[in-house]
Design a protein around this motif. Sequence first.
Motif, PDB file in Angstrom:
ATOM      1  N   SER A 155       0.847  -1.191   0.000  1.00 43.54           N
ATOM      2  CA  SER A 155       0.000   0.000   0.000  1.00 43.54           C
ATOM      3  C   SER A 155       0.877   1.234   0.000  1.00 43.54           C
ATOM      4  O   SER A 155       2.025   1.218   0.461  1.00 43.54           O
ATOM      5  N   GLY A 156       0.320   2.315  -0.542  1.00 48.02           N
ATOM      6  CA  GLY A 156       1.057   3.562  -0.584  1.00 48.02           C
ATOM      7  C   GLY A 156       0.700   4.359  -1.821  1.00 48.02           C
ATOM      8  O   GLY A 156      -0.249   4.031  -2.551  1.00 48.02           O
ATOM      9  N   SER A 157       1.438   5.413  -2.078  1.00 47.67           N
ATOM     10  CA  SER A 157       1.220   6.217  -3.275  1.00 47.67           C
ATOM     11  C   SER A 157       1.699   5.435  -4.495  1.00 47.67           C
ATOM     12  O   SER A 157       2.477   4.480  -4.374  1.00 47.67           O
ATOM     13  N   PRO A 158       1.271   5.825  -5.710  1.00 46.17           N
ATOM     14  CA  PRO A 158       1.758   5.143  -6.910  1.00 46.17           C
ATOM     15  C   PRO A 158       3.274   5.103  -7.008  1.00 46.17           C
ATOM     16  O   PRO A 158       3.852   4.066  -7.377  1.00 46.17           O
ATOM     17  N   ASP A 159       3.938   6.188  -6.670  1.00 53.51           N
ATOM     18  CA  ASP A 159       5.407   6.230  -6.749  1.00 53.51           C
ATOM     19  C   ASP A 159       6.044   5.241  -5.773  1.00 53.51           C
ATOM     20  O   ASP A 159       7.044   4.583  -6.097  1.00 53.51           O
ATOM     21  N   MET A 160       5.476   5.124  -4.590  1.00 58.62           N
ATOM     22  CA  MET A 160       6.014   4.196  -3.591  1.00 58.62           C
ATOM     23  C   MET A 160       5.904   2.750  -4.070  1.00 58.62           C
ATOM     24  O   MET A 160       6.815   1.940  -3.878  1.00 58.62           O
ATOM     25  N   LEU A 161       4.772   2.413  -4.721  1.00 55.86           N
ATOM     26  CA  LEU A 161       4.538   1.029  -5.098  1.00 55.86           C
ATOM     27  C   LEU A 161       5.359   0.598  -6.313  1.00 55.86           C
ATOM     28  O   LEU A 161       5.648  -0.582  -6.476  1.00 55.86           O
TER      29      LEU A 161
END
Length: 270
Positions: free
Chosen positions: A226-232
Amino acid sequence: MSSPSQNLVEIRSLSYRLGERIIFDNVSLDVQRGRITAIIGPSGTGKTTLLRMIGGQLKPDEGHVLIDGVDVCQISRERLFELRKDMGMLFQSSALFTDLTVFENVAFPLRVHTELPEDSLRDLVLMKLNAVGLRGARDLKPSQLSGGMARRVALARAIALDPKLIMYDEPFTGQDPIAMGVLLTLVRGLNEALNTTSLVVSHDIHETVSIADQIYVLSNGKVIGSGSPDMLRDHATPQVRQFMHGSPDGPVPFHYPADDYRFDLLGREL
């Protein structure tokens, strides 16, 4: 008076089985107010089932589904009906009433949940249809619409009551590039214009990532990332990275578990 929680929807320790198959295994996640949250994952991971639980159509074996602090698993049928006034749903198949016109499809939730006079109801329906670019199609039947147009009518119906929460079930499936662009613009624009909260279930990564603020990845009954698109995109879990990048090789196999291929073909061990 206490201030409202940052989260409109809270899923806590959710578990659910279909026979021997585990759909959810102690799943917890949050849908924050005013944001677009996406639930992604391989087909068959229970994404649509989760929407049905939030809408109170299904009950989990264990756990809680809270909307504005109200546990939809514990309330009466009458209270659930009232709560659904604040929910809009864009079904995967659009689910328009085939015998009703476009106008009457959008008017349906207003007729069920309100006692508005006919002239006010007409104004509201035309406003919603205008928002999705289909005010001129109000007298058509669903059979006269293209797939993309039907999806937009279904979206107009989903926002008819100005809900706090709009749920989208695979909104981008089967859309041509123009209809896709229109839907992406509408999802983001409506979320901001109506100050609503959006929950998008999809396996279309590129489109979902372009509008989502927060993403949860479901697989094998659990939240694996889970997380922001950039994190994933650069997540530590190989399975999450494989799904985000659409890689054919990785921990998620292409084939469903089966006996040895040669044995299946020839009926004997080699």
